[in-house]
Design a protein around this motif. Structure first.
Motif: not given
Length: 65
Positions: A38, A41-42, A44-49
């Motif tokens: 988790s 994943k969090g 990588s989500d921050d990097d994508a944002d």
């Protein structure tokens, strides 16, 4: 005197098994693995944002509708 012998580690293992039981240790390690997944994943989500451009909202256009 600086390091523990094999008997020390066996006694520590026996105490841990008595405290947590045989079934709790795999369950605990599974929960740790889920937490790490988790977290990754969090991150990588921050990097994508952060790589996506920010969208701006025109408030004056919203007021005329």
């Amino acid at each position: 005197m600086g390091s523990f012998s094999m008997w020390h580690w066996l006694i520590v293992l026996a105490i841990v098994l008595l405290l947590f039981g045989r079934g709790k240790i795999p369950e605990l390690m599974g929960d740790v693995a889920k937490g790490i997944k988790s977290f990754k994943k969090g991150m990588s989500d921050d990097d994508a944002d952060a790589s996506e451009p920010k969208k701006t909202v025109d408030h004056k256009a919203d007021e005329t509708k």
